[in-house]
Scaffold this motif. Structure first.
Motif, PDB file in Angstrom:
ATOM      1  N   GLU A 128       0.784  -1.180   0.046  1.00 43.62           N
ATOM      2  CA  GLU A 128       0.004  -0.004  -0.072  1.00 43.62           C
ATOM      3  C   GLU A 128       0.902   1.213   0.117  1.00 43.62           C
ATOM      4  OE1 GLU A 128      -3.726   2.121   2.405  1.00 43.62           O
ATOM      5  OE2 GLU A 128      -3.133  -0.104   2.566  1.00 43.62           O
ATOM      6  N   SER A 129       1.996   1.361   0.898  1.00 48.25           N
ATOM      7  CA  SER A 129       2.702   2.626   0.989  1.00 48.25           C
ATOM      8  C   SER A 129       3.581   2.729  -0.366  1.00 48.25           C
ATOM      9  CB  SER A 129       3.382   2.660   2.286  1.00 48.25           C
ATOM     10  OG  SER A 129       4.517   1.547   2.280  1.00 48.25           O
ATOM     11  N   TYR A 130       3.831   1.689  -1.026  1.00 45.05           N
ATOM     12  CA  TYR A 130       4.514   1.991  -2.349  1.00 45.05           C
ATOM     13  C   TYR A 130       3.604   2.084  -3.700  1.00 45.05           C
ATOM     14  CZ  TYR A 130       8.981   2.043   0.446  1.00 45.05           C
ATOM     15  OH  TYR A 130       9.577   2.391   1.421  1.00 45.05           O
ATOM     16  N   GLY A 131       2.294   2.063  -3.699  1.00 46.82           N
ATOM     17  CA  GLY A 131       1.532   2.167  -4.691  1.00 46.82           C
ATOM     18  C   GLY A 131       1.231   1.291  -5.474  1.00 46.82           C
ATOM     19  N   PHE A 132       1.290  -0.212  -4.855  1.00 46.99           N
ATOM     20  CA  PHE A 132       0.783  -1.407  -5.641  1.00 46.99           C
ATOM     21  C   PHE A 132      -0.291  -1.929  -5.329  1.00 46.99           C
ATOM     22  CE2 PHE A 132       5.693  -1.786  -4.944  1.00 46.99           C
ATOM     23  CZ  PHE A 132       5.911  -2.043  -6.486  1.00 46.99           C
ATOM     24  N   ASP A 133      -1.239  -2.550  -6.365  1.00 48.26           N
ATOM     25  CA  ASP A 133      -2.373  -3.259  -6.188  1.00 48.26           C
ATOM     26  C   ASP A 133      -1.753  -4.763  -5.780  1.00 48.26           C
ATOM     27  OD1 ASP A 133      -4.349  -1.583  -6.645  1.00 48.26           O
ATOM     28  OD2 ASP A 133      -4.301  -1.887  -8.846  1.00 48.26           O
ATOM     29  N   ILE A 134      -2.440  -5.443  -4.917  1.00 52.04           N
ATOM     30  CA  ILE A 134      -1.915  -6.742  -4.444  1.00 52.04           C
ATOM     31  C   ILE A 134      -2.780  -7.872  -4.492  1.00 52.04           C
ATOM     32  CG2 ILE A 134      -2.518  -5.938  -1.913  1.00 52.04           C
ATOM     33  CD1 ILE A 134      -0.214  -7.519  -1.061  1.00 52.04           C
ATOM     34  N   PHE A 135      -2.235  -9.014  -4.827  1.00 55.81           N
ATOM     35  CA  PHE A 135      -3.018 -10.187  -4.754  1.00 55.81           C
ATOM     36  C   PHE A 135      -1.966 -11.112  -3.869  1.00 55.81           C
ATOM     37  CE2 PHE A 135      -2.958 -14.961  -5.298  1.00 55.81           C
ATOM     38  CZ  PHE A 135      -4.513 -14.830  -5.198  1.00 55.81           C
ATOM     39  N   LEU A 136      -2.500 -11.574  -2.728  1.00 61.70           N
ATOM     40  CA  LEU A 136      -1.780 -12.519  -1.761  1.00 61.70           C
ATOM     41  C   LEU A 136      -2.428 -13.641  -1.341  1.00 61.70           C
ATOM     42  CD1 LEU A 136       0.775 -13.095  -0.147  1.00 61.70           C
ATOM     43  CD2 LEU A 136       0.085 -11.526   1.731  1.00 61.70           C
ATOM     44  N   GLY A 137      -2.305 -14.914  -1.997  1.00 61.30           N
ATOM     45  CA  GLY A 137      -2.969 -15.910  -1.639  1.00 61.30           C
ATOM     46  C   GLY A 137      -2.633 -17.067  -2.341  1.00 61.30           C
ATOM     47  N   ASP A 138      -3.504 -18.196  -2.470  1.00 61.23           N
ATOM     48  CA  ASP A 138      -3.173 -19.383  -3.233  1.00 61.23           C
ATOM     49  C   ASP A 138      -3.478 -18.864  -5.048  1.00 61.23           C
ATOM     50  OD1 ASP A 138      -2.537 -22.165  -3.512  1.00 61.23           O
ATOM     51  OD2 ASP A 138      -4.751 -22.255  -4.408  1.00 61.23           O
ATOM     52  N   TRP A 139      -2.700 -19.535  -5.616  1.00 62.53           N
ATOM     53  CA  TRP A 139      -2.511 -19.235  -6.990  1.00 62.53           C
ATOM     54  C   TRP A 139      -3.785 -19.543  -7.262  1.00 62.53           C
ATOM     55  CZ3 TRP A 139      -2.359 -22.509 -11.462  1.00 62.53           C
ATOM     56  CH2 TRP A 139      -2.442 -23.925 -11.031  1.00 62.53           C
ATOM     57  N   LYS A 140      -4.654 -20.602  -7.046  1.00 64.08           N
ATOM     58  CA  LYS A 140      -6.000 -21.095  -7.895  1.00 64.08           C
ATOM     59  C   LYS A 140      -6.955 -20.130  -7.537  1.00 64.08           C
ATOM     60  CE  LYS A 140      -5.701 -25.464  -5.803  1.00 64.08           C
ATOM     61  NZ  LYS A 140      -4.810 -24.982  -4.817  1.00 64.08           N
ATOM     62  N   ASP A 141      -6.572 -19.214  -6.557  1.00 64.71           N
ATOM     63  CA  ASP A 141      -7.754 -17.949  -6.387  1.00 64.71           C
ATOM     64  C   ASP A 141      -7.467 -17.036  -7.425  1.00 64.71           C
ATOM     65  OD1 ASP A 141      -8.910 -19.297  -4.435  1.00 64.71           O
ATOM     66  OD2 ASP A 141      -7.714 -18.733  -2.841  1.00 64.71           O
ATOM     67  N   LEU A 142      -6.168 -16.822  -8.020  1.00 70.20           N
ATOM     68  CA  LEU A 142      -5.852 -16.070  -9.159  1.00 70.20           C
ATOM     69  C   LEU A 142      -6.223 -16.350 -10.598  1.00 70.20           C
ATOM     70  CD1 LEU A 142      -4.649 -13.123  -9.304  1.00 70.20           C
ATOM     71  CD2 LEU A 142      -2.437 -14.290  -9.868  1.00 70.20           C
ATOM     72  N   ILE A 143      -5.721 -17.736 -10.777  1.00 67.99           N
ATOM     73  CA  ILE A 143      -5.655 -18.065 -12.206  1.00 67.99           C
ATOM     74  C   ILE A 143      -6.892 -18.758 -12.643  1.00 67.99           C
ATOM     75  CG2 ILE A 143      -4.456 -19.629 -13.737  1.00 67.99           C
ATOM     76  CD1 ILE A 143      -2.748 -17.507 -12.812  1.00 67.99           C
ATOM     77  N   LYS A 144      -7.508 -18.562 -13.891  1.00 67.39           N
ATOM     78  CA  LYS A 144      -8.880 -19.041 -14.024  1.00 67.39           C
ATOM     79  C   LYS A 144      -8.770 -20.409 -14.163  1.00 67.39           C
ATOM     80  CE  LYS A 144      -9.758 -14.941 -16.672  1.00 67.39           C
ATOM     81  NZ  LYS A 144      -8.438 -14.825 -17.215  1.00 67.39           N
ATOM     82  N   GLN A 145      -9.892 -20.980 -13.756  1.00 65.09           N
ATOM     83  CA  GLN A 145     -10.005 -22.343 -13.677  1.00 65.09           C
ATOM     84  C   GLN A 145      -9.194 -23.272 -15.172  1.00 65.09           C
ATOM     85  OE1 GLN A 145     -11.141 -25.075 -11.871  1.00 65.09           O
ATOM     86  NE2 GLN A 145     -11.600 -23.690 -10.214  1.00 65.09           N
ATOM     87  N   ASP A 146      -9.890 -23.071 -16.303  1.00 67.79           N
ATOM     88  CA  ASP A 146      -9.237 -23.469 -17.440  1.00 67.79           C
ATOM     89  C   ASP A 146      -7.713 -23.299 -17.785  1.00 67.79           C
ATOM     90  OD1 ASP A 146      -9.895 -20.931 -17.734  1.00 67.79           O
ATOM     91  OD2 ASP A 146     -10.737 -21.332 -19.931  1.00 67.79           O
ATOM     92  N   ASN A 147      -7.065 -22.534 -17.009  1.00 68.48           N
ATOM     93  CA  ASN A 147      -5.564 -22.497 -16.985  1.00 68.48           C
ATOM     94  C   ASN A 147      -5.100 -23.083 -16.180  1.00 68.48           C
ATOM     95  OD1 ASN A 147      -5.717 -20.717 -19.307  1.00 68.48           O
ATOM     96  ND2 ASN A 147      -5.576 -18.892 -18.064  1.00 68.48           N
ATOM     97  N   GLN A 148      -5.629 -23.726 -15.123  1.00 71.46           N
ATOM     98  CA  GLN A 148      -4.954 -24.471 -14.319  1.00 71.46           C
ATOM     99  C   GLN A 148      -4.313 -25.695 -14.358  1.00 71.46           C
ATOM    100  OE1 GLN A 148      -7.516 -24.422 -10.907  1.00 71.46           O
ATOM    101  NE2 GLN A 148      -7.407 -22.193 -10.533  1.00 71.46           N
ATOM    102  N   GLY A 149      -4.712 -26.201 -15.885  1.00 72.59           N
ATOM    103  CA  GLY A 149      -4.445 -27.370 -16.459  1.00 72.59           C
ATOM    104  C   GLY A 149      -4.136 -28.464 -15.519  1.00 72.59           C
ATOM    105  N   GLY A 150      -5.263 -28.786 -14.833  1.00 69.90           N
ATOM    106  CA  GLY A 150      -5.330 -29.884 -13.849  1.00 69.90           C
ATOM    107  C   GLY A 150      -4.329 -29.959 -12.675  1.00 69.90           C
ATOM    108  N   GLU A 151      -3.773 -28.783 -12.528  1.00 67.97           N
ATOM    109  CA  GLU A 151      -2.585 -28.756 -11.353  1.00 67.97           C
ATOM    110  C   GLU A 151      -3.373 -28.418 -10.262  1.00 67.97           C
ATOM    111  OE1 GLU A 151      -0.544 -29.248  -9.095  1.00 67.97           O
ATOM    112  OE2 GLU A 151       1.102 -29.163 -10.607  1.00 67.97           O
ATOM    113  N   SER A 152      -3.260 -29.090  -9.094  1.00 66.18           N
ATOM    114  CA  SER A 152      -4.221 -28.737  -7.828  1.00 66.18           C
ATOM    115  C   SER A 152      -3.548 -28.450  -6.813  1.00 66.18           C
ATOM    116  CB  SER A 152      -5.334 -30.008  -7.549  1.00 66.18           C
ATOM    117  OG  SER A 152      -4.163 -30.985  -7.307  1.00 66.18           O
TER     118      SER A 152
END
Ligand SMILES: C[S@@+](CC[C@H](N)C(=O)[O-])C[C@H]1O[C@@H](n2cnc3c(N)ncnc32)[C@H](O)[C@@H]1O
Length: 280
Positions: free
Chosen positions: A245-269
């Motif tokens: 926040e203090s350096y002006g970034f938008d942030i995602f912090l969490g499990d990658w599956k919550d960021l990448i759309k289902q069909d791009n996960q390629g079966g990786e769980s």
């Protein structure tokens, strides 16, 4: 490098000495040839591809603490190799890790990657300091953010060196403040001190932990890989969010599956925590 020079060099980088032994560096790079490591690299590759899809070519990227394995990230490298060619600076403080990195892409399959990679022997913060402002579209850090003690300085420099809309993508290894002593590959010490197998320690910002690797992964009785120990720094999710926040970034912090759309996960769980910062 002689011992005295290494000592001076590492005043601020305690715990990286293992990367300055050619034998240990090689054994470490071999240990990284495991299924989990390949899968994490694929997760990072998918994350990169999603996060850069709206960027204008050619992409200028840097892998910070790149280590020995530019033989990963197949999708990203094929994008860099398409016209107009992109570029990646492969930055590492260890000359041996960089030698190994060149070796791992010297076979026919990966050789063309050399057209888009520059290997740079430098410390991460120094490399960033030397870079033109707003040069980078993308910085990648895999298994390395906790090698950095001064996270504030890292974020400050990235805010300067990334273009607007530029991103940093990093794996997060140890955001859980509850630290066990025994892990699959290694024993962890709390601020330099060993503690009993059945106890945990609660990490706070500013704490460090030493990782001592076993000779045989999964077998604590095999003894430690001689010289292979590294000191890491704990950064809490709260601190990461505050700095973002203090350096002006938008942030995602969490499990990658919550960021990448289902069909791009390629079966990786597999679960893998990642941090993506986007310069506003
Ligand atoms: C755990 S390895 C990870 C390597 C690689 N990113 C991977 O995922 O295979 C950490 C690497 O970062 C490098 N490194 C650690 N701290 C660094 C720093 N401050 N500046 C430059 N390189 C650093 C080490 O030399 C080592 O090669």
């Amino acid at each position: 490098m002689d011992q005295e020079k290494i000592k001076n060099h590492f005043n601020n980088h305690k715990g990286l000495e293992m990367y300055f032994s050619p034998e240990i560096a090689e054994q470490f790079a071999e240990l990284e040839q495991n299924d989990k490591n390949f899968r994490v690299a694929e997760i990072v590759d998918r994350t990169i591809m999603q996060e850069i899809k709206d960027m204008t070519d050619p992409i200028y990227a840097a892998e910070l603490g790149g280590g020995a394995h530019p033989d990963r990230y197949h999708e990203f490298f094929s994008k860099l190799l398409k016209e107009p060619h992109g570029h990646i600076d492969w930055v590492d403080i260890s000359p041996y890790m960089l030698e190994l990195a060149e070796k791992y892409i010297s076979d026919e399959k990966y050789q063309n990657r050399k057209e888009v990679i520059t290997f740079i022997k430098n410390e991460i913060l120094e490399y960033l300091q030397g870079l033109e402002n707003e040069k980078l579209d993308l910085a990648i850090m895999k298994y390395v953010i906790d090698d950095i003690n001064n996270l504030d300085e890292l974020f400050k420099l990235l805010a300067l060196k990334l273009k607007q809309g530029g991103k940093i993508i990093t794996t997060i290894g140890y955001s859980n403040p509850k630290m066990k002593s025994l892990h699959t590959n290694a024993r962890f010490l709390y601020n330099g001190e060993q503690f009993p197998d059945n106890e945990i320690r609660i990490l706070k910002d500013g704490d460090n932990f030493t990782v001592k690797f076993f000779k045989v992964s999964g077998d604590p009785n095999s003894g430690y890989l001689e010289g292979a120990e590294t000191v890491k720094y704990f950064h809490s999710a709260k601190k990461i969010k505050q700095l973002a926040e203090s350096y002006g970034f938008d942030i995602f912090l969490g499990d990658w599956k919550d960021l990448i759309k289902q069909d791009n996960q390629g079966g990786e769980s597999m679960n893998q925590e990642i941090l993506v910062l986007t310069k506003k």
